[in-house]
Design a protein around this motif. Structure first.
Motif, PDB file in Angstrom:
ATOM      1  N   ASP A 115     -28.480 -23.477   3.378  1.00  0.00           N
ATOM      2  CA  ASP A 115     -29.810 -23.068   2.934  1.00  0.00           C
ATOM      3  C   ASP A 115     -30.950 -23.713   3.720  1.00  0.00           C
ATOM      4  O   ASP A 115     -32.047 -23.164   3.782  1.00  0.00           O
ATOM      5  CB  ASP A 115     -29.991 -23.404   1.451  1.00  0.00           C
ATOM      6  CG  ASP A 115     -29.240 -22.447   0.542  1.00  0.00           C
ATOM      7  OD1 ASP A 115     -28.062 -22.162   0.832  1.00  0.00           O
ATOM      8  OD2 ASP A 115     -29.819 -21.981  -0.455  1.00  0.00           O
ATOM      9  N   TYR A 116     -30.714 -24.895   4.301  1.00  0.00           N
ATOM     10  CA  TYR A 116     -31.738 -25.606   5.069  1.00  0.00           C
ATOM     11  C   TYR A 116     -31.104 -26.166   6.340  1.00  0.00           C
ATOM     12  O   TYR A 116     -31.008 -27.387   6.516  1.00  0.00           O
ATOM     13  CB  TYR A 116     -32.338 -26.736   4.238  1.00  0.00           C
ATOM     14  CG  TYR A 116     -33.053 -26.276   2.987  1.00  0.00           C
ATOM     15  CD1 TYR A 116     -34.401 -25.934   3.016  1.00  0.00           C
ATOM     16  CD2 TYR A 116     -32.365 -26.184   1.777  1.00  0.00           C
ATOM     17  CE1 TYR A 116     -35.052 -25.510   1.867  1.00  0.00           C
ATOM     18  CE2 TYR A 116     -33.013 -25.759   0.629  1.00  0.00           C
ATOM     19  CZ  TYR A 116     -34.346 -25.420   0.679  1.00  0.00           C
ATOM     20  OH  TYR A 116     -34.997 -25.000  -0.468  1.00  0.00           O
ATOM     21  N   PRO A 117     -30.685 -25.305   7.240  1.00  0.00           N
ATOM     22  CA  PRO A 117     -29.961 -25.780   8.427  1.00  0.00           C
ATOM     23  C   PRO A 117     -30.784 -26.686   9.332  1.00  0.00           C
ATOM     24  O   PRO A 117     -30.220 -27.426  10.143  1.00  0.00           O
ATOM     25  CB  PRO A 117     -29.567 -24.478   9.128  1.00  0.00           C
ATOM     26  CG  PRO A 117     -30.546 -23.455   8.631  1.00  0.00           C
ATOM     27  CD  PRO A 117     -30.827 -23.836   7.217  1.00  0.00           C
ATOM     28  N   GLY A 118     -32.122 -26.659   9.187  1.00  0.00           N
ATOM     29  CA  GLY A 118     -32.956 -27.511  10.024  1.00  0.00           C
ATOM     30  C   GLY A 118     -33.233 -28.873   9.422  1.00  0.00           C
ATOM     31  O   GLY A 118     -33.962 -29.675  10.021  1.00  0.00           O
ATOM     32  N   ALA A 119     -32.679 -29.174   8.252  1.00  0.00           N
ATOM     33  CA  ALA A 119     -32.982 -30.438   7.580  1.00  0.00           C
ATOM     34  C   ALA A 119     -32.559 -31.624   8.442  1.00  0.00           C
ATOM     35  O   ALA A 119     -31.420 -31.699   8.900  1.00  0.00           O
ATOM     36  CB  ALA A 119     -32.283 -30.492   6.234  1.00  0.00           C
ATOM     37  N   THR A 120     -33.476 -32.548   8.650  1.00  0.00           N
ATOM     38  CA  THR A 120     -33.185 -33.731   9.462  1.00  0.00           C
ATOM     39  C   THR A 120     -32.815 -34.936   8.609  1.00  0.00           C
ATOM     40  O   THR A 120     -32.070 -35.808   9.052  1.00  0.00           O
ATOM     41  CB  THR A 120     -34.403 -34.075  10.335  1.00  0.00           C
ATOM     42  OG1 THR A 120     -35.576 -34.133   9.506  1.00  0.00           O
ATOM     43  CG2 THR A 120     -34.589 -33.021  11.413  1.00  0.00           C
ATOM     44  N   THR A 121     -33.365 -35.004   7.392  1.00  0.00           N
ATOM     45  CA  THR A 121     -33.023 -36.064   6.451  1.00  0.00           C
ATOM     46  C   THR A 121     -32.513 -35.425   5.169  1.00  0.00           C
ATOM     47  O   THR A 121     -33.145 -34.499   4.633  1.00  0.00           O
ATOM     48  CB  THR A 121     -34.239 -36.956   6.143  1.00  0.00           C
ATOM     49  OG1 THR A 121     -34.502 -37.808   7.257  1.00  0.00           O
ATOM     50  CG2 THR A 121     -34.000 -37.828   4.912  1.00  0.00           C
ATOM     51  N   VAL A 122     -31.383 -35.907   4.672  1.00  0.00           N
ATOM     52  CA  VAL A 122     -30.813 -35.431   3.411  1.00  0.00           C
ATOM     53  C   VAL A 122     -30.440 -36.655   2.581  1.00  0.00           C
ATOM     54  O   VAL A 122     -29.702 -37.522   3.051  1.00  0.00           O
ATOM     55  CB  VAL A 122     -29.564 -34.549   3.636  1.00  0.00           C
ATOM     56  CG1 VAL A 122     -28.970 -34.127   2.291  1.00  0.00           C
ATOM     57  CG2 VAL A 122     -29.904 -33.337   4.497  1.00  0.00           C
ATOM     58  N   VAL A 123     -30.968 -36.719   1.359  1.00  0.00           N
ATOM     59  CA  VAL A 123     -30.713 -37.854   0.472  1.00  0.00           C
ATOM     60  C   VAL A 123     -30.141 -37.348  -0.841  1.00  0.00           C
ATOM     61  O   VAL A 123     -30.699 -36.438  -1.468  1.00  0.00           O
ATOM     62  CB  VAL A 123     -32.004 -38.658   0.208  1.00  0.00           C
ATOM     63  CG1 VAL A 123     -31.732 -39.810  -0.754  1.00  0.00           C
ATOM     64  CG2 VAL A 123     -32.581 -39.188   1.512  1.00  0.00           C
ATOM     65  N   LEU A 124     -29.036 -37.939  -1.247  1.00  0.00           N
ATOM     66  CA  LEU A 124     -28.410 -37.625  -2.531  1.00  0.00           C
ATOM     67  C   LEU A 124     -28.955 -38.579  -3.575  1.00  0.00           C
ATOM     68  O   LEU A 124     -28.915 -39.800  -3.397  1.00  0.00           O
ATOM     69  CB  LEU A 124     -26.893 -37.774  -2.418  1.00  0.00           C
ATOM     70  CG  LEU A 124     -26.062 -37.473  -3.664  1.00  0.00           C
ATOM     71  CD1 LEU A 124     -26.114 -35.983  -3.986  1.00  0.00           C
ATOM     72  CD2 LEU A 124     -24.617 -37.927  -3.461  1.00  0.00           C
ATOM     73  N   GLY A 125     -29.493 -38.038  -4.681  1.00  0.00           N
ATOM     74  CA  GLY A 125     -30.103 -38.882  -5.692  1.00  0.00           C
ATOM     75  C   GLY A 125     -29.499 -38.689  -7.063  1.00  0.00           C
ATOM     76  O   GLY A 125     -28.460 -38.042  -7.239  1.00  0.00           O
ATOM     77  N   GLY A 126     -30.173 -39.258  -8.066  1.00  0.00           N
ATOM     78  CA  GLY A 126     -29.747 -39.100  -9.444  1.00  0.00           C
ATOM     79  C   GLY A 126     -28.412 -39.742  -9.740  1.00  0.00           C
ATOM     80  O   GLY A 126     -27.957 -40.658  -9.055  1.00  0.00           O
ATOM     81  N   SER A 127     -27.744 -39.239 -10.760  1.00  0.00           N
ATOM     82  CA  SER A 127     -26.481 -39.820 -11.202  1.00  0.00           C
ATOM     83  C   SER A 127     -25.386 -39.690 -10.156  1.00  0.00           C
ATOM     84  O   SER A 127     -24.440 -40.487 -10.129  1.00  0.00           O
ATOM     85  CB  SER A 127     -26.037 -39.169 -12.512  1.00  0.00           C
ATOM     86  OG  SER A 127     -25.901 -37.773 -12.366  1.00  0.00           O
ATOM     87  N   SER A 128     -25.512 -38.714  -9.271  1.00  0.00           N
ATOM     88  CA  SER A 128     -24.508 -38.537  -8.218  1.00  0.00           C
ATOM     89  C   SER A 128     -24.502 -39.688  -7.229  1.00  0.00           C
ATOM     90  O   SER A 128     -23.510 -39.928  -6.545  1.00  0.00           O
ATOM     91  CB  SER A 128     -24.753 -37.224  -7.463  1.00  0.00           C
ATOM     92  OG  SER A 128     -24.579 -36.104  -8.315  1.00  0.00           O
TER      93      SER A 128
END
Length: 246
Positions: free
Chosen positions: A22-35
């Motif tokens: 869905d966002y192939p250009g994303a340079t930063t990806v952060v997993l948050g919350g309970s995960s």
């Protein structure tokens, strides 16, 4: 960075697969919350904060450049998971984070600073430091702003003590619980949270308030519950019964 094979039990893999689609250009990806904290349950969603170039967003104007203010928050369902997505350009993130700070509930800055980075772009370090410094300052309310909140709590306590029907009392209790929790956080110079995050922020900032609010929630009698709330309010600065300018 290549995406790991999909593992439904691993929210990081689900998050990366989703971003690649869905966002192939994303340079930063952060997993948050309970995960990202080990508190994930069977009903937990997957929270993702990502930074992407402006061209990633459907309404972007190429003339605006990559540091334009674009962003969106949406809910997606992929691979049997509900995914809460917070997607921004660099300037979009700063703009919405500023709004979060103004609301006293900095959701995005906490996502960025407390989450698990799955992909790190060149902007990541600067944004994380900027967010961490703002978070460390605390909300810094004035004495008058705190007094206004103490006045509101005073009014709710009196209303609860006088409540005669269950529905009215339940509505007052809900408002009073939140108002007391928020007052305790702000008095401790801590940022607000809602729902489970109100409880978690309180546990970190004021454990004594947690104990008193737990007693308040468990007390079935309105008069007795109002007395518990009054004792907590006294510790947080006391009642406000005198004239007050709003």
């Amino acid at each position: 960075m290549s995406t790991p094979p999909l593992d439904a039990a691993n929210p990081a893999n689900v998050a990366l697969r989703f971003c690649d689609t869905d966002y192939p250009g994303a340079t930063t990806v952060v997993l948050g919350g309970s995960s990202s904290t080990g508190r994930r349950t069977a009903t937990s969603d997957i929270d993702i904060l990502l930074i992407a170039p402006a061209a990633t967003f459907a309404d972007a104007d190429p003339a605006d450049g990559d540091r334009a203010v674009y962003g969106e928050a949406r809910v997606a369902h992929r691979d049997g998971e509900r995914i809460d997505v917070f997607a921004y350009t660099v300037e979009g993130y700063r703009d919405w984070a500023d709004r979060d700070f103004a609301s006293l509930r900095p959701v995005l800055p906490y996502l960025l600073t407390e989450g698990v980075p799955l992909r790190i772009g060149t902007e990541f370090g600067e944004l994380r430091q900027w967010s961490a410094e703002r978070l460390a300052r605390g909300p810094r309310l004035s004495a008058h702003q705190l007094e206004l909140r103490r006045y509101a709590v005073t009014d709710l306590i009196d209303d609860l003590a006088d409540a005669t029907d269950r529905l009215t009392a339940a509505a007052i209790r809900a408002d009073l619980f939140r108002a007391l929790g928020e007052l305790a956080l702000l008095t401790a110079n801590a940022w607000l949270g809602s729902g489970k995050w109100l409880a978690r922020r309180l546990a970190a900032a004021d454990p004594s308030a947690v104990a008193q609010l737990t007693d308040f929630a468990a007390e079935p009698g309105n008069t007795e519950a109002a007395a518990i709330a009054s004792r907590l309010l006294e510790r947080l600065g006391g009642r406000v019964d005198e004239d007050l300018t709003r």
